[in-house]
Design a protein around this motif. Structure first.
Motif, PDB file in Angstrom:
ATOM      1  N   ARG A   1      49.538  38.661  30.787  1.00 59.96           N
ATOM      2  CA  ARG A   1      49.152  37.399  31.421  1.00 59.96           C
ATOM      3  C   ARG A   1      49.450  37.478  32.923  1.00 59.96           C
ATOM      4  NH1 ARG A   1      48.341  33.160  27.714  1.00 59.96           N
ATOM      5  NH2 ARG A   1      48.872  33.721  25.547  1.00 59.96           N
ATOM      6  N   ILE A   2      48.856  36.547  33.685  1.00 57.65           N
ATOM      7  CA  ILE A   2      49.056  36.508  35.136  1.00 57.65           C
ATOM      8  C   ILE A   2      49.452  35.083  35.543  1.00 57.65           C
ATOM      9  CG2 ILE A   2      48.019  36.907  37.403  1.00 57.65           C
ATOM     10  CD1 ILE A   2      45.966  38.698  36.051  1.00 57.65           C
ATOM     11  N   ASP A   3      50.473  34.995  36.382  1.00 61.42           N
ATOM     12  CA  ASP A   3      50.888  33.720  36.968  1.00 61.42           C
ATOM     13  C   ASP A   3      50.247  33.616  38.353  1.00 61.42           C
ATOM     14  OD1 ASP A   3      52.053  31.473  37.963  1.00 61.42           O
ATOM     15  OD2 ASP A   3      54.128  32.215  37.889  1.00 61.42           O
ATOM     16  N   PHE A   4      49.147  32.856  38.445  1.00 59.85           N
ATOM     17  CA  PHE A   4      48.433  32.738  39.714  1.00 59.85           C
ATOM     18  C   PHE A   4      49.107  31.753  40.676  1.00 59.85           C
ATOM     19  CE2 PHE A   4      44.829  34.613  37.314  1.00 59.85           C
ATOM     20  CZ  PHE A   4      44.525  35.635  38.208  1.00 59.85           C
ATOM     21  N   ARG A   5      50.256  31.231  40.262  1.00 62.10           N
ATOM     22  CA  ARG A   5      51.054  30.419  41.185  1.00 62.10           C
ATOM     23  C   ARG A   5      52.328  31.149  41.592  1.00 62.10           C
ATOM     24  NH1 ARG A   5      50.676  24.096  39.257  1.00 62.10           N
ATOM     25  NH2 ARG A   5      48.398  23.918  39.369  1.00 62.10           N
TER      26      ARG A   5
ATOM     27  N   ILE B   1      41.819  42.547  44.484  1.00 63.48           N
ATOM     28  CA  ILE B   1      40.981  42.172  43.342  1.00 63.48           C
ATOM     29  C   ILE B   1      39.939  43.224  43.004  1.00 63.48           C
ATOM     30  CG2 ILE B   1      39.441  40.782  44.806  1.00 63.48           C
ATOM     31  CD1 ILE B   1      39.047  38.969  42.308  1.00 63.48           C
ATOM     32  N   ASP B   2      39.325  43.843  44.002  1.00 66.89           N
ATOM     33  CA  ASP B   2      38.287  44.843  43.718  1.00 66.89           C
ATOM     34  C   ASP B   2      38.872  46.083  43.041  1.00 66.89           C
ATOM     35  OD1 ASP B   2      36.135  43.387  44.736  1.00 66.89           O
ATOM     36  OD2 ASP B   2      36.589  44.006  46.789  1.00 66.89           O
TER      37      ASP B   2
ATOM     38  N   LEU C   1      36.401  37.236  36.007  1.00 74.38           N
ATOM     39  CA  LEU C   1      37.458  36.666  35.173  1.00 74.38           C
ATOM     40  C   LEU C   1      38.712  36.375  35.990  1.00 74.38           C
ATOM     41  CD1 LEU C   1      38.162  36.059  32.133  1.00 74.38           C
ATOM     42  CD2 LEU C   1      39.168  38.347  32.058  1.00 74.38           C
ATOM     43  N   LEU C   2      39.093  37.310  36.837  1.00 73.19           N
ATOM     44  CA  LEU C   2      40.279  37.124  37.668  1.00 73.19           C
ATOM     45  C   LEU C   2      40.096  35.994  38.669  1.00 73.19           C
ATOM     46  CD1 LEU C   2      41.139  40.886  38.312  1.00 73.19           C
ATOM     47  CD2 LEU C   2      42.480  39.290  36.940  1.00 73.19           C
ATOM     48  N   LYS C   3      38.893  35.873  39.226  1.00 72.66           N
ATOM     49  CA  LYS C   3      38.624  34.790  40.178  1.00 72.66           C
ATOM     50  C   LYS C   3      38.737  33.423  39.509  1.00 72.66           C
ATOM     51  CE  LYS C   3      35.772  36.771  43.854  1.00 72.66           C
ATOM     52  NZ  LYS C   3      34.440  36.748  44.519  1.00 72.66           N
ATOM     53  N   GLU C   4      38.281  33.334  38.270  1.00 73.06           N
ATOM     54  CA  GLU C   4      38.377  32.061  37.547  1.00 73.06           C
ATOM     55  C   GLU C   4      39.831  31.640  37.392  1.00 73.06           C
ATOM     56  OE1 GLU C   4      36.375  32.648  33.876  1.00 73.06           O
ATOM     57  OE2 GLU C   4      34.360  32.627  34.754  1.00 73.06           O
TER      58      GLU C   4
ATOM     59  N   PHE D   1      47.727  32.778  32.741  1.00 74.17           N
ATOM     60  CA  PHE D   1      46.367  33.247  32.506  1.00 74.17           C
ATOM     61  C   PHE D   1      46.379  34.487  31.601  1.00 74.17           C
ATOM     62  CE2 PHE D   1      42.803  36.016  33.741  1.00 74.17           C
ATOM     63  CZ  PHE D   1      41.739  35.158  33.468  1.00 74.17           C
ATOM     64  N   LEU D   2      45.668  34.402  30.471  1.00 70.10           N
ATOM     65  CA  LEU D   2      45.619  35.515  29.531  1.00 70.10           C
ATOM     66  C   LEU D   2      44.588  36.532  29.986  1.00 70.10           C
ATOM     67  CD1 LEU D   2      46.466  36.833  26.852  1.00 70.10           C
ATOM     68  CD2 LEU D   2      44.670  35.505  25.721  1.00 70.10           C
TER      69      LEU D   2
END
Length: 700
Positions: free
Chosen positions: A79-83, A99-100, A121-124, A133-134
């Motif tokens: 998972r990713i913590d985008f905060r 990201i690329d 998916l990552l941008k969303e 984020f899973l």
């Protein structure tokens, strides 16, 4: 008038102020609810925390020689913590810069999406500022190792937002082999086999993890608030992988060639009662075979293998001897409006009891039992109960069937019950009970309890060991025992198993062919159960083997000597070819454990291992000292090894690399025998070193 205006002006001013204040409040409410709503809701959610269970690592089940039969392997949810600070900071360009390259690496690793799809998916997740984020479920360990080095992720959780959740999956490395006996550990269903019997030992103690609820009702872990679980203990079984493979393959070949419904093959060590192999195969809907049930524990009418118990009763009571005569009536005997038939047609009339047994005559056994016990049938039943045929074996598997030995007190007792019991009908026995009885004859009369587990291990050390258990000191007198052995050998030499004999060694046993009812259809489908029970080599029995196979309706081949017998013979042949060599039990060979193989070694290396695996330890670990390693109070414990200059280093318990380093630096020539860790050295530790001296070290 002036006073009135002054009062009104003040009232209007207060009213206007209150209105402005109300509008400000409403505006602020709107702003908080609609503009800052997501933020404050997440803040509210973050105040809701709860401790959730943290599963312990389940222990491993080993064969006796130390091979993994059932173990847990780690899988990871990514998972990713985008905060995370490194991503959410307005000044940060970590996400934009990586990201690329991250998308490309993910596409190369998993090969389930293109780089463009991963980027989308990552941008969303980034745009939604998802804190949990899973990205991917069920990532293998080797994939996880690569993923940690990917762009952005290599910066860790706080900067790169990487969240890793570990979970374990249970696997049986040998798949089919003893699958039902080893059992299955399942999340949403009841365990079976050893996984169920020893679940408390294998499962360990559950830990706790503090989780914080975030937006969407999901929970994410709070770092630093884990209560570590206590890992499960390991189980060392009595099973031998090679023997299990031999039994499984021999049974499988016969099942396929005869299109049988199900079957079992049990291999038991004569002197101890250890189960060395236990194969169970059932036919699936697609025609394949799998270990779907433990047929070795299912009770049913055993048929002619039960005649051994009948002979024990007759011989012990002195009613007959092997040379007594009995009339077989050409294989047909009417009694009380029923007829006893011999399963294989013949033209015998008056023969010896030994001959009747060798030919597996139902008529002979029924006549003898009826002649001597029909006025006192409970005396015959008492003999059977003394042989523990009315009780489960007590093997360490849950689900063993309940046997049945009738007496005249049973409501189903009839005028033909006694003669039918004599040849294995109207009684219920499991193949394992049959094995226990035949094993007792092979073991000079001593009946052993069958068992499947040698020891329970923790940190490579036994915490509980299981020893052989004697159920009955003697099933019969020495005279009867010798007569029984001669009769069982006679079955192979002159009787229904004569086609199975081999010139290379002797074995003894008994065939069985029983007609089995098919539910409401009764016996019209001609379903036969083929069996063979025996031991080998006959002159010095090492193993007892029982094979029971239920055939398909109207099978062309169904006699015990032609269906179950060849399976027994193949197992015996292959084990005899191996010179009946018993492998060294694992707990005597070095005590491998799921977590570690503990060896003495260098302090700095042990410090690195303990730090990398987050293992608790106590003692002295420095950069230069050498230590002996052990377990004390569930912690690694280290004691320094002192090697004086000019003396032989004590390298017992070390691996080969460390032992060679110390011995060669001390000026010794080293001769190595074996592999593993050092168990002995020809020169004792602390002895003075002579010129060009040689030391022999043995490893195991």
């Amino acid at each position: 008038m002036e006073i009135k205006k002054d009062i009104l002006w003040r009232a209007y001013l207060c009213l206007i102020g209150m209105g402005v204040f109300a509008v400000a409040i409403l505006g602020r409410v709107f702003f908080i609810q609609h503009v800052q709503g997501d933020y404050w809701r997440s803040m509210s959610d973050s105040l809701h925390t709860a401790f959730m269970d943290l599963d312990a690592d389940r222990g491993t089940i080993y064969s006796e020689e130390g091979r993994m039969l059932s173990t847990s392997i780690p899988y990871f949810d990514i998972r990713i913590d985008f905060r995370a600070d490194g991503i959410s900071d307005p000044k940060s360009t970590i996400f934009k810069d990586n990201i690329d390259s991250l998308s490309s690496r993910l596409a190369e690793l998993f090969m389930d999406k293109s780089a463009a799809e991963y980027k989308k998916l990552l941008k969303e997740g980034f745009n939604e500022k998802d804190r949990y984020f899973l990205l991917k479920r069920n990532v293998r360990f080797d994939e996880y190792q690569q993923l940690r080095s990917f762009p952005m992720f290599r910066q860790g959780r706080n900067k790169g937002g990487l969240i890793v959740e570990t979970k374990n999956k249970r696997i049986n490395p040998f798949k089919l082999l003893a699958n039902r006996t080893i059992g299955l550990s399942r999340e949403n269903a009841q365990n079976v086999g050893l996984e169920r019997t020893y679940d408390e030992n294998l499962s360990g103690v559950t830990g706790k993890r503090l989780m914080r609820r975030i937006a969407g009702g999901t929970y994410m872990p709070v770092e630093g608030y884990d209560i570590e679980p206590e890992n499960g203990k390991d189980i060392i079984t009595t099973l031998d992988v090679n023997m299990q493979d031999i039994a499984e393959n021999a049974l499988m070949k016969m099942m396929i060639s005869n299109e049988a419904e199900h079957g079992t093959c049990i291999l038991m060590e004569v002197k101890t009662g250890k189960i060395k192999a236990i194969a169970n195969l059932g036919r699936q809907k697609d025609g394949s075979y799998w270990e779907d049930q433990n047929y070795a524990l299912h009770v049913g009418e055993p048929g002619s293998t039960f005649k051994l118990a009948t002979m024990i009763a007759l011989l012990e009571d002195g009613y007959v001897s092997p040379n007594s005569m009995v009339d077989l009536n050409y294989g047909r005997w009417p009694i009380n409006r029923r007829v006893v038939y011999d399963s294989e047609p013949h033209h015998f009339t008056t023969v010896t009891v030994k001959k009747a047994f060798e030919r597996s005559s139902n008529v002979g056994m029924a006549k003898l039992a009826y002649q001597y016990y029909h006025k006192k049938p409970n005396e015959f039943s008492a003999h059977l109960k003394r042989l523990h045929l009315d009780k489960p074996t007590g093997i360490d598997l849950i689900g063993e069937g309940t046997p049945r030995i009738k007496t005249t007190e049973n409501k189903s007792w009839s005028a033909v019950t006694l003669p039918w019991m004599a040849f294995g009908y109207e009684v219920l026995q499991s193949p394992l009970q049959t094995a226990m009885l035949y094993n007792a004859v092979a073991n000079n009369g001593k009946m052993m309890k069958p068992y499947l587990v040698n020891s329970i291990m923790e940190f490579g050390q036994p915490v509980k060991q299981f020893e052989p258990v004697i159920v009955l000191d003697s099933v019969c007198s020495a005279r009867t025992l010798q007569q029984l052995k001669d009769m069982l050998e006679g079955v192979v030499l002159n009787g229904t198993a004569a086609k199975l004999q081999t010139p290379y060694y002797r074995f003894a046993g008994k065939t069985g062919t029983a007609l089995v009812a098919n539910g409401n259809r009764g016996y019209v489908d001609k379903i036969y159960q083929s069996s063979f029970a025996g031991y080998f080599p006959a002159d010095d029995p090492q193993y007892t083997c029982v094979v029971v196979i239920k055939n398909r309706p109207h099978a062309a081949k169904f006699y015990g000597g032609s269906v179950a017998g060849p399976v027994f013979r193949e197992v015996a042949d292959k084990l005899y070819a191996l010179a009946v060599q018993k492998p060294l039990p694992q707990q005597q060979a070095g005590g491998l454990d799921t977590l570690m193989a503990i060896k003495n070694g260098k302090g700095s290396e042990w410090r690195s291992v303990a730090a990398a695996l987050n293992l608790p330890w106590q003692g002295s670990l420095t950069g230069s000292n050498w230590v002996s390693a052990g377990i004390e109070g569930n912690k690694l414990s280290f004691e320094p090894i002192r090697n004086a200059s000019g003396t032989v280093p004590d390298v017992k318990g070390m691996g080969l690399k460390d032992a060679l380093y110390l011995l060669e630096n001390a000026g010794l020539r080293v001769v190595i025998k074996g592999a593993g860790k050092v168990t002995s050295q020809s020169l004792p530790g602390g002895a003075n070193i002579g010129k060009e001296q040689t030391i022999i070290i043995e490893l195991s």
